[in-house]
Design a protein around this motif. Structure first.
Motif, short mmCIF file in Angstrom:
data_model
loop_
_atom_site.label_atom_id
_atom_site.label_comp_id
_atom_site.label_asym_id
_atom_site.label_seq_id
_atom_site.Cartn_x
_atom_site.Cartn_y
_atom_site.Cartn_z
N ARG A 5 0.83 -1.20 0.00
CA ARG A 5 0.00 0.00 0.00
C ARG A 5 0.87 1.26 0.00
NH1 ARG A 5 -3.90 -0.58 5.00
NH2 ARG A 5 -1.82 -0.45 5.90
N GLN A 6 0.39 2.30 -0.66
CA GLN A 6 1.12 3.56 -0.77
C GLN A 6 1.49 4.12 0.60
OE1 GLN A 6 2.19 4.78 -3.68
NE2 GLN A 6 3.30 6.35 -2.58
N LYS A 7 0.56 4.05 1.56
CA LYS A 7 0.82 4.55 2.91
C LYS A 7 1.98 3.78 3.55
CE LYS A 7 -1.53 5.32 7.30
NZ LYS A 7 -2.77 5.22 8.05
N GLN A 9 4.40 2.20 1.89
CA GLN A 9 5.62 2.56 1.16
C GLN A 9 6.18 3.87 1.71
OE1 GLN A 9 5.50 2.47 -3.14
NE2 GLN A 9 3.85 0.95 -3.09
N GLN A 10 5.31 4.84 1.94
CA GLN A 10 5.75 6.13 2.46
C GLN A 10 6.39 5.96 3.84
OE1 GLN A 10 2.68 9.09 2.41
NE2 GLN A 10 3.90 10.57 3.56
N GLU A 41 8.14 -2.39 -6.52
CA GLU A 41 7.85 -1.41 -5.47
C GLU A 41 9.00 -1.35 -4.46
OE1 GLU A 41 4.11 -2.92 -4.12
OE2 GLU A 41 2.98 -1.76 -5.58
N ASN A 44 11.86 0.47 -6.05
CA ASN A 44 11.53 1.89 -6.11
C ASN A 44 11.70 2.56 -4.75
OD1 ASN A 44 9.28 4.14 -5.80
ND2 ASN A 44 9.88 4.05 -7.96
N ARG A 48 14.14 5.66 -3.92
CA ARG A 48 13.61 6.92 -3.38
C ARG A 48 14.30 7.30 -2.07
NH1 ARG A 48 7.67 5.28 -3.22
NH2 ARG A 48 7.80 6.35 -1.22
#
Length: 86
Positions: A5-7, A9-10, A41, A44, A48
Protein backbone atom coordinates in the motif's frame (compact mmCIF):
# COMPACT_ATOMS: atom_id res chain seq x y z
CA UNK A 1 3.62 -10.63 -0.77
CA UNK A 2 1.41 -8.70 -3.10
CA UNK A 3 1.35 -4.96 -3.76
CA UNK A 4 2.49 -2.73 -0.90
CA UNK A 5 0.00 0.00 0.00
CA UNK A 6 1.12 3.56 -0.77
CA UNK A 7 0.82 4.55 2.91
CA UNK A 8 3.12 1.66 3.89
CA UNK A 9 5.62 2.56 1.16
CA UNK A 10 5.75 6.13 2.46
CA UNK A 11 6.34 4.91 6.03
CA UNK A 12 9.13 2.59 4.89
CA UNK A 13 10.91 5.39 3.00
CA UNK A 14 10.40 8.10 5.63
CA UNK A 15 10.64 6.14 8.89
CA UNK A 16 11.98 2.60 8.55
CA UNK A 17 14.92 3.05 6.19
CA UNK A 18 16.38 6.06 8.06
CA UNK A 19 16.23 4.03 11.30
CA UNK A 20 17.78 1.06 9.56
CA UNK A 21 20.67 3.23 8.37
CA UNK A 22 21.49 4.34 11.92
CA UNK A 23 21.35 0.79 13.27
CA UNK A 24 24.35 -1.54 13.67
CA UNK A 25 22.96 -3.81 10.91
CA UNK A 26 25.66 -4.83 8.41
CA UNK A 27 23.70 -7.07 6.07
CA UNK A 28 20.15 -8.08 5.32
CA UNK A 29 18.68 -11.06 3.50
CA UNK A 30 15.50 -10.70 1.49
CA UNK A 31 13.27 -13.55 0.36
CA UNK A 32 12.22 -12.54 -3.15
CA UNK A 33 8.50 -12.20 -3.78
CA UNK A 34 7.01 -14.01 -6.75
CA UNK A 35 4.94 -10.88 -7.46
CA UNK A 36 6.68 -8.68 -10.06
CA UNK A 37 4.93 -5.51 -8.87
CA UNK A 38 6.01 -6.16 -5.28
CA UNK A 39 9.64 -6.49 -6.38
CA UNK A 40 9.36 -3.29 -8.43
CA UNK A 41 7.85 -1.41 -5.47
CA UNK A 42 10.67 -2.52 -3.16
CA UNK A 43 13.31 -1.45 -5.68
CA UNK A 44 11.53 1.89 -6.11
CA UNK A 45 11.43 2.47 -2.33
CA UNK A 46 15.15 1.78 -2.04
CA UNK A 47 15.88 4.22 -4.86
CA UNK A 48 13.61 6.92 -3.38
CA UNK A 49 15.33 6.59 -0.01
CA UNK A 50 18.82 6.81 -1.49
CA UNK A 51 19.64 3.17 -0.87
CA UNK A 52 20.84 1.32 2.20
CA UNK A 53 24.23 2.94 2.55
CA UNK A 54 26.82 0.37 3.65
CA UNK A 55 24.26 -2.33 4.46
CA UNK A 56 24.71 -5.32 2.18
CA UNK A 57 21.40 -6.73 0.96
CA UNK A 58 21.09 -9.97 -0.94
CA UNK A 59 18.01 -11.62 -2.39
CA UNK A 60 17.24 -15.31 -1.92
CA UNK A 61 14.59 -17.72 -3.11
CA UNK A 62 14.19 -19.49 0.23
CA UNK A 63 14.73 -19.03 3.94
CA UNK A 64 17.35 -21.78 4.30
CA UNK A 65 19.70 -20.13 1.79
CA UNK A 66 19.15 -16.72 3.40
CA UNK A 67 19.90 -18.00 6.90
CA UNK A 68 23.01 -19.83 5.70
CA UNK A 69 24.34 -16.56 4.21
CA UNK A 70 23.44 -14.54 7.32
CA UNK A 71 25.26 -17.03 9.59
CA UNK A 72 28.48 -16.85 7.56
CA UNK A 73 31.29 -14.71 8.98
CA UNK A 74 30.87 -11.14 7.79
CA UNK A 75 33.16 -10.03 5.00
CA UNK A 76 32.96 -6.50 3.67
CA UNK A 77 31.05 -6.52 0.39
CA UNK A 78 30.07 -3.81 -2.06
CA UNK A 79 26.47 -2.77 -1.22
CA UNK A 80 23.87 -3.41 -3.88
CA UNK A 81 20.95 -0.95 -3.92
CA UNK A 82 18.39 -3.39 -5.26
CA UNK A 83 19.98 -6.59 -3.97
CA UNK A 84 21.75 -9.25 -5.94
CA UNK A 85 19.96 -12.43 -6.80
CA UNK A 86 21.66 -15.49 -5.39
Amino acid sequence: MKAIRQKDQQWIVEEFIPRLLTSPLLRMASIVSNDLFNRMEIENMLQRSGGLGNIVIRDFNNTDEALKWLRMPFEKEVPNVAGGAS
